[in-house]
Write a protein that holds these residues in place. Sequence first.
Motif, PDB file in Angstrom:
ATOM      1  N   ALA A 171      50.950  38.754  53.392  1.00 62.49           N
ATOM      2  CA  ALA A 171      52.029  37.719  53.843  1.00 62.49           C
ATOM      3  C   ALA A 171      52.694  36.980  52.731  1.00 62.49           C
ATOM      4  CB  ALA A 171      51.239  36.582  54.431  1.00 62.49           C
ATOM      5  N   MET A 172      52.546  37.421  51.448  1.00 62.50           N
ATOM      6  CA  MET A 172      53.202  37.113  50.465  1.00 62.50           C
ATOM      7  C   MET A 172      54.560  38.033  49.967  1.00 62.50           C
ATOM      8  SD  MET A 172      49.910  35.925  47.672  1.00 62.50           S
ATOM      9  CE  MET A 172      48.655  35.240  48.243  1.00 62.50           C
ATOM     10  N   ASP A 173      54.294  39.186  50.646  1.00 63.80           N
ATOM     11  CA  ASP A 173      55.583  40.129  50.464  1.00 63.80           C
ATOM     12  C   ASP A 173      56.982  39.393  50.611  1.00 63.80           C
ATOM     13  OD1 ASP A 173      53.818  41.990  50.008  1.00 63.80           O
ATOM     14  OD2 ASP A 173      53.691  42.986  52.251  1.00 63.80           O
ATOM     15  N   GLY A 174      57.647  39.781  49.460  1.00 65.42           N
ATOM     16  CA  GLY A 174      59.058  39.233  49.378  1.00 65.42           C
ATOM     17  C   GLY A 174      59.034  37.872  48.811  1.00 65.42           C
ATOM     18  N   LEU A 175      57.886  37.218  48.476  1.00 68.39           N
ATOM     19  CA  LEU A 175      57.879  35.742  48.054  1.00 68.39           C
ATOM     20  C   LEU A 175      57.634  35.720  46.539  1.00 68.39           C
ATOM     21  CD1 LEU A 175      56.171  33.992  51.156  1.00 68.39           C
ATOM     22  CD2 LEU A 175      58.709  34.087  50.555  1.00 68.39           C
ATOM     23  N   VAL A 176      56.580  36.762  46.349  1.00 70.18           N
ATOM     24  CA  VAL A 176      56.116  36.593  44.808  1.00 70.18           C
ATOM     25  C   VAL A 176      56.621  38.046  44.257  1.00 70.18           C
ATOM     26  CG1 VAL A 176      54.345  35.020  45.788  1.00 70.18           C
ATOM     27  CG2 VAL A 176      53.763  37.321  45.644  1.00 70.18           C
ATOM     28  N   SER A 177      56.199  37.948  42.838  1.00 69.04           N
ATOM     29  CA  SER A 177      56.364  39.130  42.101  1.00 69.04           C
ATOM     30  C   SER A 177      55.066  40.046  42.347  1.00 69.04           C
ATOM     31  CB  SER A 177      56.510  38.813  40.634  1.00 69.04           C
ATOM     32  OG  SER A 177      55.601  38.141  40.101  1.00 69.04           O
ATOM     33  N   ASP A 178      55.113  41.186  41.865  1.00 72.75           N
ATOM     34  CA  ASP A 178      53.997  42.174  41.965  1.00 72.75           C
ATOM     35  C   ASP A 178      52.890  41.599  41.042  1.00 72.75           C
ATOM     36  OD1 ASP A 178      55.253  43.772  43.607  1.00 72.75           O
ATOM     37  OD2 ASP A 178      55.954  45.392  41.798  1.00 72.75           O
ATOM     38  N   GLU A 179      53.133  41.076  39.818  1.00 75.39           N
ATOM     39  CA  GLU A 179      52.198  40.453  38.845  1.00 75.39           C
ATOM     40  C   GLU A 179      51.465  39.439  39.395  1.00 75.39           C
ATOM     41  OE1 GLU A 179      51.870  38.829  34.418  1.00 75.39           O
ATOM     42  OE2 GLU A 179      53.658  39.441  35.078  1.00 75.39           O
ATOM     43  N   VAL A 180      52.273  38.444  40.203  1.00 74.18           N
ATOM     44  CA  VAL A 180      51.436  37.287  40.670  1.00 74.18           C
ATOM     45  C   VAL A 180      50.861  37.746  42.009  1.00 74.18           C
ATOM     46  CG1 VAL A 180      52.193  34.986  42.082  1.00 74.18           C
ATOM     47  CG2 VAL A 180      53.471  35.472  39.881  1.00 74.18           C
ATOM     48  N   GLN A 181      51.226  38.690  42.794  1.00 78.02           N
ATOM     49  CA  GLN A 181      50.533  38.999  43.882  1.00 78.02           C
ATOM     50  C   GLN A 181      49.237  39.712  43.396  1.00 78.02           C
ATOM     51  OE1 GLN A 181      52.891  41.632  46.528  1.00 78.02           O
ATOM     52  NE2 GLN A 181      51.633  40.813  48.517  1.00 78.02           N
ATOM     53  N   ASP A 182      49.271  40.498  42.327  1.00 71.76           N
ATOM     54  CA  ASP A 182      48.060  41.087  42.093  1.00 71.76           C
ATOM     55  C   ASP A 182      47.077  39.909  41.498  1.00 71.76           C
ATOM     56  OD1 ASP A 182      48.945  43.509  42.491  1.00 71.76           O
ATOM     57  OD2 ASP A 182      49.686  44.013  40.261  1.00 71.76           O
ATOM     58  N   ASN A 183      47.478  38.956  40.975  1.00 71.36           N
ATOM     59  CA  ASN A 183      46.723  37.726  40.394  1.00 71.36           C
ATOM     60  C   ASN A 183      46.017  37.061  41.589  1.00 71.36           C
ATOM     61  OD1 ASN A 183      47.225  38.135  37.777  1.00 71.36           O
ATOM     62  ND2 ASN A 183      48.820  36.799  37.556  1.00 71.36           N
ATOM     63  N   PHE A 184      46.881  36.782  42.522  1.00 74.50           N
ATOM     64  CA  PHE A 184      46.248  36.277  43.701  1.00 74.50           C
ATOM     65  C   PHE A 184      45.303  37.178  44.518  1.00 74.50           C
ATOM     66  CE2 PHE A 184      50.238  33.456  44.392  1.00 74.50           C
ATOM     67  CZ  PHE A 184      49.587  32.262  44.021  1.00 74.50           C
ATOM     68  N   ALA A 185      45.616  38.339  44.472  1.00 68.89           N
ATOM     69  CA  ALA A 185      44.575  39.453  45.030  1.00 68.89           C
ATOM     70  C   ALA A 185      43.185  39.316  44.339  1.00 68.89           C
ATOM     71  CB  ALA A 185      45.210  40.701  45.049  1.00 68.89           C
ATOM     72  N   ALA A 186      43.385  39.456  43.011  1.00 69.19           N
ATOM     73  CA  ALA A 186      42.102  39.180  42.365  1.00 69.19           C
ATOM     74  C   ALA A 186      41.313  38.020  42.517  1.00 69.19           C
ATOM     75  CB  ALA A 186      42.498  39.151  40.706  1.00 69.19           C
ATOM     76  N   ALA A 187      42.071  36.827  42.861  1.00 73.79           N
ATOM     77  CA  ALA A 187      41.279  35.498  43.108  1.00 73.79           C
ATOM     78  C   ALA A 187      40.625  35.741  44.494  1.00 73.79           C
ATOM     79  CB  ALA A 187      42.268  34.308  42.843  1.00 73.79           C
ATOM     80  N   ILE A 188      41.047  36.246  45.362  1.00 79.46           N
ATOM     81  CA  ILE A 188      40.898  36.532  46.797  1.00 79.46           C
ATOM     82  C   ILE A 188      39.581  37.376  46.610  1.00 79.46           C
ATOM     83  CG2 ILE A 188      41.284  37.478  48.867  1.00 79.46           C
ATOM     84  CD1 ILE A 188      44.134  36.528  48.630  1.00 79.46           C
ATOM     85  N   GLU A 189      39.631  38.405  45.658  1.00 77.79           N
ATOM     86  CA  GLU A 189      38.418  39.344  45.692  1.00 77.79           C
ATOM     87  C   GLU A 189      37.450  38.787  45.111  1.00 77.79           C
ATOM     88  OE1 GLU A 189      37.560  43.868  43.834  1.00 77.79           O
ATOM     89  OE2 GLU A 189      39.546  42.966  43.798  1.00 77.79           O
ATOM     90  N   ALA A 190      37.512  37.825  44.111  1.00 77.62           N
ATOM     91  CA  ALA A 190      36.512  37.026  43.225  1.00 77.62           C
ATOM     92  C   ALA A 190      35.726  36.062  44.364  1.00 77.62           C
ATOM     93  CB  ALA A 190      36.991  36.333  42.203  1.00 77.62           C
ATOM     94  N   ARG A 191      36.460  35.715  45.415  1.00 78.99           N
ATOM     95  CA  ARG A 191      35.571  34.657  46.158  1.00 78.99           C
ATOM     96  C   ARG A 191      35.124  35.776  47.565  1.00 78.99           C
ATOM     97  NH1 ARG A 191      41.038  32.341  47.747  1.00 78.99           N
ATOM     98  NH2 ARG A 191      41.473  33.087  49.979  1.00 78.99           N
ATOM     99  N   GLU A 192      35.327  37.104  47.067  1.00 76.85           N
ATOM    100  CA  GLU A 192      34.736  37.993  48.249  1.00 76.85           C
ATOM    101  C   GLU A 192      35.590  37.727  49.715  1.00 76.85           C
ATOM    102  OE1 GLU A 192      30.551  37.539  48.530  1.00 76.85           O
ATOM    103  OE2 GLU A 192      30.213  38.524  46.590  1.00 76.85           O
ATOM    104  N   GLY A 193      36.699  37.407  49.427  1.00 76.82           N
ATOM    105  CA  GLY A 193      37.934  37.525  50.759  1.00 76.82           C
ATOM    106  C   GLY A 193      37.336  36.204  51.695  1.00 76.82           C
ATOM    107  N   ALA A 194      36.593  35.503  51.208  1.00 71.60           N
ATOM    108  CA  ALA A 194      36.071  34.217  52.037  1.00 71.60           C
ATOM    109  C   ALA A 194      37.513  33.292  52.066  1.00 71.60           C
ATOM    110  CB  ALA A 194      35.256  33.490  51.325  1.00 71.60           C
ATOM    111  N   ARG A 195      37.478  32.929  53.429  1.00 71.63           N
ATOM    112  CA  ARG A 195      38.724  31.928  53.832  1.00 71.63           C
ATOM    113  C   ARG A 195      38.611  30.827  53.683  1.00 71.63           C
ATOM    114  NH1 ARG A 195      42.454  32.582  58.548  1.00 71.63           N
ATOM    115  NH2 ARG A 195      43.368  30.469  58.986  1.00 71.63           N
TER     116      ARG A 195
END
Length: 210
Positions: free
Chosen positions: A116-140
């Motif tokens: 949902a962040m496509d076109g809103l954030v750079s690749d680097e920022v998107q990777d950082n968000f993805a790492a944080a989501i993975e760190a919480r095991e994808g919990a909503r």
Amino acid sequence: MSEGSNWVEIVLLAMLAAFIGLRLVSVLGKRTGHEPVVTDKFRPGAAEVNAAPLRPLEATPRAPIKLPEGTNHALMPALTALAEVDPNFEPQRFVAAATSAYQMILEAFWTGSTSAMDGLVSDEVQDNFAAAIEAREGARLSNRIVGIDAVTITGVEMAGQMAEITVRFVSRIASQGEETPAETADIWTFSRHITSPDPAWLLIATDAEA
């Protein structure tokens, strides 16, 4: 002189006249209607009609930009310079777009949807968000924005053809189990290539104000 000799003279004169006529035609030629017009250099001809010279188009001066509420007036020169090289840039419209992006990006992060962040954030920022989501095991996360109290441009920079604008967001965010929303101040930096046909600004850096 006899009558016969008179007729001979008449015939000879007629033949001589015909011969002279043929010679004149061969030397002078015939009029065909395409002969060049002979002008009298001592008699002025018709006045030449000259087209009026085209006046160069004058560039319409751009109206002075308006600073969004709360923006430091010291940033006016930098924002004006950006508007001069990017005619589509308008600070108030940028702030409105940045606010919408802020909400969408946070909601995408809380739900764990990096797509949902496509076109809103750079690749680097998107990777950082993805790492944080993975760190919480994808919990909503049950966070939600209660209100955005202030959106302020705090910095403007030009690096070649790249423009960067830093924005400070002050918002109230509620989490499940908390009665009082927490006030947060986020410092986000957006960037755009000023010659790109894509008007979108990408989030290239995030920070939380202490």
